[in-house]
Design a protein around this motif. Sequence first.
Motif, PDB file in Angstrom:
ATOM      1  N   LYS A  66       0.672  -1.389  -0.016  1.00 53.66           N
ATOM      2  CA  LYS A  66      -0.054  -0.016  -0.160  1.00 53.66           C
ATOM      3  C   LYS A  66       1.345   1.372   0.118  1.00 53.66           C
ATOM      4  O   LYS A  66       2.157   1.430   0.802  1.00 53.66           O
ATOM      5  N   PRO A  67       0.809   1.821  -0.603  1.00 58.66           N
ATOM      6  CA  PRO A  67       1.912   3.501  -1.012  1.00 58.66           C
ATOM      7  C   PRO A  67       0.796   4.138   0.056  1.00 58.66           C
ATOM      8  O   PRO A  67      -0.245   4.411  -0.368  1.00 58.66           O
ATOM      9  N   LEU A  68       1.407   5.244   0.912  1.00 61.13           N
ATOM     10  CA  LEU A  68       1.790   6.089   1.867  1.00 61.13           C
ATOM     11  C   LEU A  68       1.869   7.401   1.113  1.00 61.13           C
ATOM     12  O   LEU A  68       2.643   7.383   0.488  1.00 61.13           O
ATOM     13  N   LYS A  69       1.732   7.866   2.136  1.00 60.31           N
ATOM     14  CA  LYS A  69       2.231   9.476   2.003  1.00 60.31           C
ATOM     15  C   LYS A  69       3.417   9.920   1.513  1.00 60.31           C
ATOM     16  O   LYS A  69       3.950   9.956   0.226  1.00 60.31           O
ATOM     17  N   GLU A  70       4.884   9.567   2.033  1.00 57.97           N
ATOM     18  CA  GLU A  70       6.103   9.575   1.978  1.00 57.97           C
ATOM     19  C   GLU A  70       6.246   7.841   1.964  1.00 57.97           C
ATOM     20  O   GLU A  70       8.305   8.131   2.220  1.00 57.97           O
ATOM     21  N   ARG A  71       6.045   6.783   1.689  1.00 64.02           N
ATOM     22  CA  ARG A  71       6.546   5.446   1.882  1.00 64.02           C
ATOM     23  C   ARG A  71       5.901   4.617   1.289  1.00 64.02           C
ATOM     24  O   ARG A  71       4.668   4.655   1.008  1.00 64.02           O
ATOM     25  N   THR A  72       6.118   3.571   1.418  1.00 67.55           N
ATOM     26  CA  THR A  72       4.960   2.263   0.976  1.00 67.55           C
ATOM     27  C   THR A  72       5.293   1.519   1.864  1.00 67.55           C
ATOM     28  O   THR A  72       6.275   0.609   2.614  1.00 67.55           O
ATOM     29  N   ARG A  73       3.788   0.105   1.947  1.00 62.78           N
ATOM     30  CA  ARG A  73       3.701   0.001   3.828  1.00 62.78           C
ATOM     31  C   ARG A  73       3.270  -1.967   2.678  1.00 62.78           C
ATOM     32  O   ARG A  73       3.111  -1.849   2.099  1.00 62.78           O
ATOM     33  N   VAL A 100       6.335  -4.041   6.774  1.00 57.26           N
ATOM     34  CA  VAL A 100       7.743  -3.545   6.085  1.00 57.26           C
ATOM     35  C   VAL A 100       7.508  -1.722   5.061  1.00 57.26           C
ATOM     36  O   VAL A 100       7.061  -1.984   4.886  1.00 57.26           O
ATOM     37  N   PHE A 101       8.417  -0.780   5.595  1.00 58.09           N
ATOM     38  CA  PHE A 101       8.058   0.383   5.219  1.00 58.09           C
ATOM     39  C   PHE A 101       9.401   0.681   4.855  1.00 58.09           C
ATOM     40  O   PHE A 101      10.656   0.377   4.998  1.00 58.09           O
ATOM     41  N   HIS A 102       9.395   0.849   3.111  1.00 61.27           N
ATOM     42  CA  HIS A 102       9.384   1.541   1.891  1.00 61.27           C
ATOM     43  C   HIS A 102      10.386   2.790   1.820  1.00 61.27           C
ATOM     44  O   HIS A 102       8.790   3.230   1.921  1.00 61.27           O
ATOM     45  N   LYS A 103      11.013   3.376   2.109  1.00 57.08           N
ATOM     46  CA  LYS A 103      10.986   5.449   1.862  1.00 57.08           C
ATOM     47  C   LYS A 103      10.466   5.633   1.058  1.00 57.08           C
ATOM     48  O   LYS A 103      10.220   6.933   1.173  1.00 57.08           O
ATOM     49  N   GLU A 104      10.458   4.673  -0.319  1.00 51.28           N
ATOM     50  CA  GLU A 104      10.735   5.070  -1.273  1.00 51.28           C
ATOM     51  C   GLU A 104       8.807   4.641  -1.782  1.00 51.28           C
ATOM     52  O   GLU A 104       8.295   3.816  -1.370  1.00 51.28           O
ATOM     53  N   PHE A 105       8.652   5.724  -2.986  1.00 53.69           N
ATOM     54  CA  PHE A 105       6.992   4.798  -3.881  1.00 53.69           C
ATOM     55  C   PHE A 105       7.438   3.063  -4.349  1.00 53.69           C
ATOM     56  O   PHE A 105       8.463   3.174  -5.273  1.00 53.69           O
ATOM     57  N   ILE A 106       6.503   2.153  -4.227  1.00 55.17           N
ATOM     58  CA  ILE A 106       6.538   1.359  -5.177  1.00 55.17           C
ATOM     59  C   ILE A 106       5.552   1.100  -5.357  1.00 55.17           C
ATOM     60  O   ILE A 106       4.659   0.456  -4.632  1.00 55.17           O
ATOM     61  N   ASP A 107       5.428   0.829  -6.740  1.00 57.84           N
ATOM     62  CA  ASP A 107       4.019   0.549  -7.363  1.00 57.84           C
ATOM     63  C   ASP A 107       3.058  -0.608  -6.704  1.00 57.84           C
ATOM     64  O   ASP A 107       3.828  -1.835  -7.475  1.00 57.84           O
ATOM     65  N   PRO A 108       2.152  -1.246  -6.197  1.00 51.53           N
ATOM     66  CA  PRO A 108       2.005  -2.274  -5.654  1.00 51.53           C
ATOM     67  C   PRO A 108       1.526  -3.510  -6.553  1.00 51.53           C
ATOM     68  O   PRO A 108       1.590  -4.560  -6.444  1.00 51.53           O
ATOM     69  N   ALA A 109       1.733  -2.873  -8.048  1.00 54.65           N
ATOM     70  CA  ALA A 109       1.709  -3.910  -9.349  1.00 54.65           C
ATOM     71  C   ALA A 109       2.337  -5.160  -9.338  1.00 54.65           C
ATOM     72  O   ALA A 109       2.792  -5.678 -10.461  1.00 54.65           O
ATOM     73  N   GLY A 125       9.466  -1.017  16.072  1.00 51.43           N
ATOM     74  CA  GLY A 125       9.083  -1.191  16.507  1.00 51.43           C
ATOM     75  C   GLY A 125       7.751  -2.289  16.423  1.00 51.43           C
ATOM     76  O   GLY A 125       7.652  -3.502  16.238  1.00 51.43           O
ATOM     77  N   SER A 126       6.363  -1.509  16.152  1.00 52.53           N
ATOM     78  CA  SER A 126       5.272  -2.365  16.161  1.00 52.53           C
ATOM     79  C   SER A 126       3.502  -1.877  16.000  1.00 52.53           C
ATOM     80  O   SER A 126       4.120  -0.413  16.520  1.00 52.53           O
ATOM     81  N   GLU A 127       2.501  -2.237  15.428  1.00 50.83           N
ATOM     82  CA  GLU A 127       1.872  -2.136  14.791  1.00 50.83           C
ATOM     83  C   GLU A 127       0.390  -3.355  15.018  1.00 50.83           C
ATOM     84  O   GLU A 127       0.432  -4.200  14.341  1.00 50.83           O
ATOM     85  N   ILE A 134      -9.629 -10.255  14.526  1.00 49.05           N
ATOM     86  CA  ILE A 134      -8.716  -9.697  15.768  1.00 49.05           C
ATOM     87  C   ILE A 134      -7.959  -8.514  15.592  1.00 49.05           C
ATOM     88  O   ILE A 134      -7.600  -8.027  14.393  1.00 49.05           O
ATOM     89  N   GLU A 135      -7.380  -9.100  16.202  1.00 50.80           N
ATOM     90  CA  GLU A 135      -6.516  -6.943  16.725  1.00 50.80           C
ATOM     91  C   GLU A 135      -4.856  -8.240  16.427  1.00 50.80           C
ATOM     92  O   GLU A 135      -4.577  -8.913  17.020  1.00 50.80           O
ATOM     93  N   TYR A 136      -4.605  -8.059  15.183  1.00 51.07           N
ATOM     94  CA  TYR A 136      -2.998  -8.648  14.887  1.00 51.07           C
ATOM     95  C   TYR A 136      -1.865  -7.674  15.541  1.00 51.07           C
ATOM     96  O   TYR A 136      -1.358  -6.563  14.874  1.00 51.07           O
ATOM     97  N   VAL A 137      -0.745  -8.102  16.251  1.00 53.00           N
ATOM     98  CA  VAL A 137       0.316  -7.233  16.193  1.00 53.00           C
ATOM     99  C   VAL A 137       1.669  -7.532  15.689  1.00 53.00           C
ATOM    100  O   VAL A 137       1.999  -8.339  15.471  1.00 53.00           O
ATOM    101  N   TYR A 138       1.625  -6.453  14.744  1.00 54.32           N
ATOM    102  CA  TYR A 138       2.329  -6.594  13.287  1.00 54.32           C
ATOM    103  C   TYR A 138       4.200  -6.205  14.205  1.00 54.32           C
ATOM    104  O   TYR A 138       4.123  -4.835  14.382  1.00 54.32           O
ATOM    105  N   PRO A 139       4.688  -7.308  13.716  1.00 55.75           N
ATOM    106  CA  PRO A 139       7.031  -6.149  13.755  1.00 55.75           C
ATOM    107  C   PRO A 139       6.192  -5.723  12.942  1.00 55.75           C
ATOM    108  O   PRO A 139       5.933  -5.630  11.939  1.00 55.75           O
ATOM    109  N   THR A 140       7.352  -3.867  13.651  1.00 59.11           N
ATOM    110  CA  THR A 140       7.770  -2.588  11.877  1.00 59.11           C
ATOM    111  C   THR A 140       8.595  -2.806  12.002  1.00 59.11           C
ATOM    112  O   THR A 140       9.604  -2.915  12.748  1.00 59.11           O
ATOM    113  N   LEU A 141       8.954  -3.108  10.277  1.00 60.72           N
ATOM    114  CA  LEU A 141      10.354  -2.749  10.285  1.00 60.72           C
ATOM    115  C   LEU A 141      10.925  -2.074   9.084  1.00 60.72           C
ATOM    116  O   LEU A 141       9.616  -1.903   7.955  1.00 60.72           O
TER     117      LEU A 141
END
Length: 187
Positions: A66-73, A100-109, A125-127, A134-141
Amino acid sequence: EREFRMKVYAAIVMCFVLAGCALTPVGPPLLKDKVDWTVSFLQVKASPQSYRGRVIVVGGMVLSAKPLKERTRIEVLQLPLDGEQEPMGPLTDSQGRFLVFHKEFIDPATIPFGTRLTVVAEVVGSETLKLDEIEYVYPTLESKSLTVWPPKVPGMWYRPYPYIGAYWGPYWGPPYWGPYYWGLPPY
């Protein structure tokens, strides 16, 4: 003529040798010194805050991007890594999911569902997100390097049909006489 053939054969053999030696690098050499190889994914999953700032190598199969404002999740289903840090094995070998949060835009396609990847990333950390009911706790990288692996194609496929006689079809190739056939898959 003979010399030309020998050069062609030598070129073909060299192509196979070089292809066998060419491994997909997982991250730049500078990052390899920063990776903490003693930390496993299970440890990070159990206590992401304890491992903040550590750089790890982890891989798996992309579930969504998923592209976010300044990165891709990127949501990834973790899979064990082989000796070349490539995710391998059945999905039941997974130890959980991570983001995983990537600093640049990656097209999901370009990294659709099912794409295998390996990341060299810093634990941040985690999110907690909703996963079905359910509520799932994801480790974030935070990605430092991302390697996308090509799809696996089976080498040989066995057709156990006892055909006696010729069969010509759009998926079966040229006629074949005999009871069994070993060959590449029809896809």
